[in-house]
Design an enzyme around this catalytic site. Structure first.
Site: not given
Length: 495
Positions: A183, A418, A472
């Site tokens: 991330s 994602d 994610h």
């Protein structure tokens, strides 16, 4: 083997024990004796504590160190950085690839049950989970001003942490060292890697045996990351051909920070269509009620930023489900990133449930077992803290170029479902670096028959990898596949 079998087995056992034996010069009191909720013996030694990175009353970064279950004296040491900004590294420990899994227990808020995780990344590596920057997780500072920070300062602080950590655990200096993150770790990892390389170039002691880095679904470059969302949504069948064609015609490939009203209206129309999806993994359900949302701490945000009408007007409001991976940016060279303006009013991020982590990590016995400061010192543990953060490092592409050109190995991986940082944008920027393809796009397998994703290898040790069906947080969605590519890549084997 006949009569020699017992002697052979005994000799082999002694050999294995000798290989696994490692004297660890950890700080006094750092060893974790037992994890509350786990009715089993830990498969390897665990250590935790604080490292000071800015003086006696300054920043104290909390770490949790898991010794490899295989061969700690030779296995790599991996530093794992969670995104945010302001999210705790302990989230990855609990929800992804830590040595134990956590089972939710009723009624809500009860202590979870723990059991050993057969897909833990500590099966093949020593791994450090770090709460960074100060204010994330259990990390804290005696100076309130330290909760205003940015990319460059965070990289410097984390480098100092490493420098000091290896002084505490010098027996691991000879092990191959890797940095990993996901991330907003897409910023943390390459900026920290750059500091480590500078230190090595300047012959700073202790000398870190840095070999490579990994980034999963990482923020990298505004143009590639943000502009890929609409094409991803269209490719996944989430928005219609007609709407997508209208967006392309009106936006000219720029779907963010646009002042063109016709473009904004089309993007807003698409967001309405997408609003009930779990953007962290479009295959998974989104339960937007308060019981399935995470609490955001605003305790570290200056009062003037919490409910200031001026601040709210200055920062564009976007869908809360983009959450921790899409920072909001204001205009200007040093762009203030205030990731949570809308969330500061609601206090929630939808589609993510942090009940297990919040319950366990705020338990008094757990904090004591983990050597974390009590709440009066380090504050309540929350999954993500809202820091006042400045994104001052720009695009990460130049960092990747510089690092790989120097021979540093890089694995860039993406869960292919994602919608926060779509794989399509990551695939595009890795290709745009311009390196020669040395391993053409092909499937990879976690076992003999099942395709686990796709892989493309570039010159200068740059690899792009997708994980089929993951979102994610790859290891949470596909733990077996994640351990497979992780272990193969660390060992230098073909994925």
């Amino acid at each position: 083997m006949g009569n020699n079998a017992p002697l052979f087995i005994t000799t082999l056992s002694i050999y294995v024990l000798l290989r696994l034996a490692l004297t660890i010069s950890a700080p006094e009191g750092a060893l974790i004796e037992q994890l509350p909720g786990l009715n089993a013996t830990l498969p390897s030694k665990h250590y935790s504590g604080y490292v000071s990175v800015s003086g006696t009353n300054g920043k104290k970064l909390f770490y949790y160190f898991v010794v490899s279950e295989r061969n700690p004296s030779e296995d790599p040491v991996v530093l794992f950085l969670e995104g945010g900004q302001g999210c705790s590294g302990m989230a990855a420990f609990i929800y992804q690839h830590g040595p134990v899994n956590f089972k939710k227990v009723k009624p809500r808020g009860s202590m979870p049950k723990l059991h050993l995780n057969k897909y833990s990344w500590s099966k093949v590596s020593n791994i450090i989970y770090l709460d960074s920057p100060a204010g994330a997780g259990y990390s804290y500072s005696g100076n309130e001003s330290d909760y205003s920070t940015g990319d460059r300062q965070t990289a410097l602080d984390t480098y100092i942490f490493l420098f000091e950590w290896f002084k505490l655990y010098p027996e691991f200096l000879k092990n191959p060292f890797y940095i990993a993150g996901e991330s907003y770790g897409g910023v943390y990892v390459p900026t920290l890697a750059s500091e480590v390389v500078k230190g090595i170039g300047s012959n700073v002691k202790p000398m870190i045996n840095f070999k490579g880095y990994m980034v999963g679904n990482g923020i990298t470059n505004t143009k590639f990351d943000h502009s890929s969302v609409m094409s991803f949504a269209h490719g996944m069948g989430l928005i219609s051909d007609d709407l997508y064609q209208e967006i392309v015609a009106e936006c000219n490939g720029t779907y963010f920070n646009t002042f063109k009203s016709t473009c904004k209206s089309k993007v807003e129309k698409a967001n309405l269509v997408l609003e009930d999806l779990n953007r962290f993994n479009i295959l998974e359900p989104c339960n937007p009620g308060p019981e399935d949302s995470i609490k955001i701490s605003t305790a570290l945000v200056p009062e003037s930023l919490r409910k200031s009408e001026k601040t709210e007007r200055a920062l564009p409001v976007r869908d809360s489900r983009l959450g921790r991976a899409w920072p909001l940016r204001s205009r200007g060279r040093n762009r203030i990133v205030h990731t949570w303006p809308q969330l500061l009013q609601s206090g929630l991020i939808k589609c993510i449930d942090d009940e297990v982590a919040t319950t366990w990590l705020n338990n008094e016995a757990v904090r004591k077992a983990l050597h974390a400061e009590n709440e009066s010192v380090a504050g309540e543990w929350v999954l993500c803290s809202a820091l006042h953060y400045v994104s001052d490092s720009g695009s990460m592409i130049r960092y990747h170029k510089q690092l790989t050109y120097l021979g540093i190995r890089a694995l860039i991986y993406s869960g292919d479902h994602d919608m926060v940082v779509p794989f399509t944008g990551t695939q595009a920027w890795t290709r745009a670096i311009g390196y020669k393809i040395v391993d053409e796009w092909r499937p990879w397998y976690a076992d003999e028959h099942q395709v686990a994703g796709y892989n493309q290898g570039y010159d200068n040790n740059l690899t792009f990898l997708t994980i089929k069906g993951a979102g994610h947080t790859v290891a949470a969605d596909k733990p077996k596949e994640a351990l497979e590519f992780y272990s193969r890549w660390l060992e230098g084997k073909r994925i």
